[in-house]
Write an enzyme that holds these catalytic residues in place. Structure first.
Site, PDB file in Angstrom:
ATOM      1  N   LYS A 211      24.894  -0.723  -3.188  1.00  0.00           N
ATOM      2  CA  LYS A 211      26.114   0.080  -3.157  1.00  0.00           C
ATOM      3  C   LYS A 211      26.444   0.486  -1.725  1.00  0.00           C
ATOM      4  O   LYS A 211      27.561   0.341  -1.269  1.00  0.00           O
ATOM      5  CB  LYS A 211      25.932   1.310  -4.057  1.00  0.00           C
ATOM      6  CG  LYS A 211      27.126   2.225  -4.086  1.00  0.00           C
ATOM      7  CD  LYS A 211      26.917   3.384  -5.051  1.00  0.00           C
ATOM      8  CE  LYS A 211      28.024   4.414  -4.865  1.00  0.00           C
ATOM      9  NZ  LYS A 211      27.872   5.585  -5.722  1.00  0.00           N
ATOM     10  N   GLU A 217      14.931  -0.936   1.970  1.00  0.00           N
ATOM     11  CA  GLU A 217      14.199  -1.978   1.224  1.00  0.00           C
ATOM     12  C   GLU A 217      15.065  -3.232   1.092  1.00  0.00           C
ATOM     13  O   GLU A 217      14.618  -4.358   1.365  1.00  0.00           O
ATOM     14  CB  GLU A 217      13.831  -1.480  -0.181  1.00  0.00           C
ATOM     15  CG  GLU A 217      12.790  -0.384  -0.224  1.00  0.00           C
ATOM     16  CD  GLU A 217      13.388   1.017  -0.219  1.00  0.00           C
ATOM     17  OE1 GLU A 217      14.515   1.193   0.319  1.00  0.00           O
ATOM     18  OE2 GLU A 217      12.728   1.930  -0.733  1.00  0.00           O
ATOM     19  N   GLY A 271      24.976   4.428  -8.666  1.00  0.00           N
ATOM     20  CA  GLY A 271      24.083   3.266  -8.631  1.00  0.00           C
ATOM     21  C   GLY A 271      23.457   2.975  -9.991  1.00  0.00           C
ATOM     22  O   GLY A 271      23.385   1.830 -10.445  1.00  0.00           O
ATOM     23  N   ARG A 272      22.999   4.019 -10.678  1.00  0.00           N
ATOM     24  CA  ARG A 272      22.313   3.810 -11.962  1.00  0.00           C
ATOM     25  C   ARG A 272      23.283   3.551 -13.098  1.00  0.00           C
ATOM     26  O   ARG A 272      22.871   3.379 -14.241  1.00  0.00           O
ATOM     27  CB  ARG A 272      21.394   4.999 -12.256  1.00  0.00           C
ATOM     28  CG  ARG A 272      22.060   6.354 -12.164  1.00  0.00           C
ATOM     29  CD  ARG A 272      21.023   7.462 -12.071  1.00  0.00           C
ATOM     30  NE  ARG A 272      21.621   8.785 -11.868  1.00  0.00           N
ATOM     31  CZ  ARG A 272      21.890   9.307 -10.685  1.00  0.00           C
ATOM     32  NH1 ARG A 272      21.644   8.623  -9.586  1.00  0.00           N
ATOM     33  NH2 ARG A 272      22.406  10.518 -10.593  1.00  0.00           N
ATOM     34  N   GLU A 357      16.731  10.261 -12.720  1.00  0.00           N
ATOM     35  CA  GLU A 357      17.487  10.455 -11.481  1.00  0.00           C
ATOM     36  C   GLU A 357      18.748  11.282 -11.760  1.00  0.00           C
ATOM     37  O   GLU A 357      19.229  12.007 -10.901  1.00  0.00           O
ATOM     38  CB  GLU A 357      17.851   9.100 -10.835  1.00  0.00           C
ATOM     39  CG  GLU A 357      18.296   9.211  -9.390  1.00  0.00           C
ATOM     40  CD  GLU A 357      18.332   7.881  -8.657  1.00  0.00           C
ATOM     41  OE1 GLU A 357      17.487   7.641  -7.773  1.00  0.00           O
ATOM     42  OE2 GLU A 357      19.236   7.076  -8.948  1.00  0.00           O
ATOM     43  N   HIS A 388      -1.611  -0.585 -29.064  1.00  0.00           N
ATOM     44  CA  HIS A 388      -3.004  -0.917 -28.747  1.00  0.00           C
ATOM     45  C   HIS A 388      -3.406  -0.383 -27.378  1.00  0.00           C
ATOM     46  O   HIS A 388      -4.402  -0.822 -26.805  1.00  0.00           O
ATOM     47  CB  HIS A 388      -3.194  -2.434 -28.818  1.00  0.00           C
ATOM     48  CG  HIS A 388      -2.895  -2.956 -30.190  1.00  0.00           C
ATOM     49  ND1 HIS A 388      -3.837  -3.004 -31.187  1.00  0.00           N
ATOM     50  CD2 HIS A 388      -1.739  -3.380 -30.752  1.00  0.00           C
ATOM     51  CE1 HIS A 388      -3.292  -3.469 -32.296  1.00  0.00           C
ATOM     52  NE2 HIS A 388      -2.013  -3.705 -32.063  1.00  0.00           N
ATOM     53  N   LYS A 516      12.689   9.439   2.085  1.00  0.00           N
ATOM     54  CA  LYS A 516      13.275   8.380   2.928  1.00  0.00           C
ATOM     55  C   LYS A 516      13.279   8.815   4.386  1.00  0.00           C
ATOM     56  O   LYS A 516      12.918   8.056   5.284  1.00  0.00           O
ATOM     57  CB  LYS A 516      14.743   8.142   2.522  1.00  0.00           C
ATOM     58  CG  LYS A 516      14.972   7.304   1.304  1.00  0.00           C
ATOM     59  CD  LYS A 516      16.457   6.936   1.280  1.00  0.00           C
ATOM     60  CE  LYS A 516      16.967   6.652  -0.093  1.00  0.00           C
ATOM     61  NZ  LYS A 516      18.421   6.510  -0.151  1.00  0.00           N
TER      62      LYS A 516
HETATM   63  O1  F6P Z   1      17.005   5.808  -4.864  1.00  0.00           O
HETATM   64  C1  F6P Z   1      18.247   6.292  -4.502  1.00  0.00           C
HETATM   65  C2  F6P Z   1      19.325   5.271  -4.696  1.00  0.00           C
HETATM   66  O2  F6P Z   1      20.440   5.716  -4.021  1.00  0.00           O
HETATM   67  C3  F6P Z   1      19.668   5.007  -6.157  1.00  0.00           C
HETATM   68  O3  F6P Z   1      20.464   5.975  -6.708  1.00  0.00           O
HETATM   69  C4  F6P Z   1      20.308   3.684  -6.040  1.00  0.00           C
HETATM   70  O4  F6P Z   1      20.451   3.061  -7.275  1.00  0.00           O
HETATM   71  C5  F6P Z   1      19.338   2.988  -5.108  1.00  0.00           C
HETATM   72  O5  F6P Z   1      18.964   3.993  -4.194  1.00  0.00           O
HETATM   73  C6  F6P Z   1      19.881   1.796  -4.383  1.00  0.00           C
HETATM   74  O6  F6P Z   1      20.979   2.135  -3.586  1.00  0.00           O
HETATM   75  P1  F6P Z   1      21.943   1.035  -3.001  1.00  0.00           P
HETATM   76  O7  F6P Z   1      22.577   0.320  -4.154  1.00  0.00           O
HETATM   77  O8  F6P Z   1      22.929   1.769  -2.168  1.00  0.00           O
HETATM   78  O9  F6P Z   1      21.127   0.076  -2.186  1.00  0.00           O
END
Ligand code: F6P
Length: 550
Positions: A211, A217, A271-272, A357, A388, A516
């Site tokens: 987003k 990452e 995002g979620r 979240e 199990h 972060k």
């Molecule tokens: O972990 C925080 C967060 O902002 C989530 O809400 C989101 O889904 C994820 O990081 C990834 O964010 P982006 O889509 O901006 O890379």
């Protein structure tokens, strides 16, 4: 949107909870086992369905009168007004000053959802059309890599840019007729390394899903993927082997991805809540446009249900209120999500982000400390595997863990033996949790097995199950795209209703920020470019120990 609750609303909520506690004291005089015995119509009273999707909440420690009190709480807390504000595009995400309109992503073309005076449905449809053109091109080979038709697609994203598409692609594997899909999320280099190990760069397409297009990452993994393509195919191949989905199209362009391969969405999509947006491109490539549209249609059907069904027949509202009862009235801190559907193996992980979240918050919309517990700990695994592994604790442990069981009436596979066993196991677990086994029943069973009286007494308490342990069962016809869309939207709206009752902002996520920031501060110390002595002794000690072990 007025943020602050009026004193009258706050007082009405306090009164509603006082009523609920009185209801609890009344109901808790009886076990569920007794309540089922006393009322043969308990299932029909305490279950609801919509178009073949059934929610059975009768195996909870409540009754019709308690439900009436819960529905009153929803009314006085203004759940309907807040729902209408969300659908109206009001900026209910107050800390980020954003509308919350993932429902617009699954709207039909002739509907209108307005943000800042603009109907956004037209933009949504035009991105969907562009996604479809690209996805179908990848599927039919007219959009190809330097080595020909794409055999593999790697989605690089994390959180909502990973869990939604990964969970949905897995869930809909019977509909998967496009290229193979892979998901890389973790910054741990093992993830991308292991994923790329068996892939051919010349026929691999990368989708960079973010987003913000700043998430470390995702940017790190995307850069590694880029280097992998360049090393094998040269710089000029990058354009053919990358596409991106983001709200930050300028940053996508700066990465070197052509505008024609950048699929946008908007800040009013959390995002979620983004699997319905361009973030769902991987899903569309896997299952095709028609199935993706059915997935959206299912979510839309649940939106309409949520918007129009009376509260006492409204599935997300009922699911949410039972959750409030378990969390705030009975005080249970966790909830297990147990799909009896192997293809929903990522569903609990997906719901963890959606629920935790969204509702893992400790202050109200006004910024004051909440006065009651908010979102529960959500966890789970598919049954029967969980049976199990960890069900022992759910049946006989010292904590009560309410469970959501999910199961299809009909499997995709035609071998009926498996599915009959699956259904029997699922329903048996709900029955066992509800009924338990008394010590007298345990004694009788042991005696029937021929145990001598001393042995019966020695084992009876070990074989006793307290029972009276709550669960919901969600039964659907079969796990098709339409049904999956409805299921996810059901939980999205459950989260909404609970957030509305708790008076919190379910749409921000400030809690992920601190870690972060600190990671960026620690990076030069881990790299050996800075001295960790300024940190606390544990953090400095760990950094030094890691350095000495390398
Ligand atoms: O972990 C925080 C967060 O902002 C989530 O809400 C989101 O889904 C994820 O990081 C990834 O964010 P982006 O889509 O901006 O890379």
């Amino acid at each position: 949107m007025t943020v602050a609750r009026t004193a009258a609303t706050a007082a009405a909520i306090t009164d509603a909870f006082a009523t609920l506690r009185a209801e609890r004291d009344r109901v808790e005089a009886h076990t569920m086992r007794d309540m089922f015995a006393a009322d043969p119509s308990r299932f029909s009273r305490l279950s609801a369905s919509d178009d073949g999707l059934l929610l059975d909440y009768s195996k909870n420690r409540l009754d019709t009168a308690a439900m009436v009190a819960l529905l009153d709480l929803a009314r006085v807390a203004g759940v309907e007004e807040r729902r209408d504000a969300m659908f109206a595009g009001e900026k209910i995400n107050v800390t980020e000053n954003r509308a919350v309109l993932h429902v617009a992503l699954r709207a039909t073309q002739n509907e209108s959802y307005v943000v800042d005076g603009k109907n956004v449905v037209e933009d949504v449809q035009s991105v969907l059309a562009a996604m479809s053109k690209f996805a179908e091109g990848v599927r039919d080979g007219s959009i190809a890599g330097t080595g020909g038709r794409f055999t593999d697609v790697v989605n690089i994203g994390i959180g909502g840019s990973d869990l939604g598409p990964a969970m949905v692609t897995r869930a809909l594997s019977p509909y998967h007729d496009g290229p193979r899909l892979h998901f890389v999320s973790n910054v741990d280099g093992a993830h991308i390394h292991d994923t790329l190990a068996d892939l051919d760069p010349a026929t691999t397409l990368f989708l960079v899903a973010s987003k913000t297009f700043t998430t470390i990452e995702t940017m790190t993994n995307a850069a590694t993927a880029r280097r992998w393509i360049v090393a094998a195919l040269g710089e000029e191949a990058v354009g053919a082997h990358f596409a991106a989905m983001s709200t930050a199209i300028d940053k996508v362009n700066a990465f070197g991805i052509d505008a024609s391969r950048a699929f946008g969405f908007w800040d009013w999509v959390g995002g979620r809540y983004s699997v319905w947006s361009a973030i769902g491109l991987a899903v569309m490539i896997a299952i095709g446009t028609k199935n993706f549209r059915d997935f959206l249609a299912g979510a839309h059907a649940m939106d309409q249900h949520f918007r129009t069904a009376p509260l006492d027949r409204n599935l997300p509202v009922l699911l949410a209120l039972v959750g409030i009862w378990n969390r705030n009235v009975l005080g249970f801190p966790a909830k297990a999500v147990l799909p009896y559907d192997q293809r929903l193996e990522r569903f609990a992980a997906y719901l963890q982000q959606l629920d935790m979240e969204s509702n893992g918050k400790r202050v109200t919309l006004e910024g004051a400390p909440v006065t009651m517990p908010t979102g529960p700990l959500v966890w789970g695994e598919p049954g029967t595997n969980g049976q199990h592994a960890f069900y022992q604790l759910i049946h006989q442990g010292t904590d009560v863990i309410p469970c959501d069981f999910l199961i299809a009436a009909k499997a995709h596979e035609t071998d009926g033996v498996h599915h009959a066993l699956l259904l029997a196991n699922c329903f048996a677990q709900t029955e066992a949790l509800m009924r338990g086994r008394t010590t007298d029943e345990a004694r009788a069973e042991l005696a029937a097995e021929g145990k001598v009286p001393a042995e019966v007494e020695r084992l009876a308490s070990h074989k006793t199950f307290p029972g009276n342990r709550p669960s919901n069962t969600i039964l659907y016809k079969t796990l098709d795209p339409y049904t999956l869309g409805r299921l996810i939207a059901l939980y999205e709206h459950q989260v909404f209703v609970q957030g509305a009752i708790w008076g919190i902002d379910s749409y921000d996520q400030w809690g992920v920020e601190l870690g972060k920031q600190l990671a960026l501060q620690l990076l030069p110390m881990v790299d050996g470019r800075a001295d960790p002595a300024s940190r606390d002794s544990s953090t400095a000690g760990l950094i030094n120990a890691a350095a000495s072990l390398r």
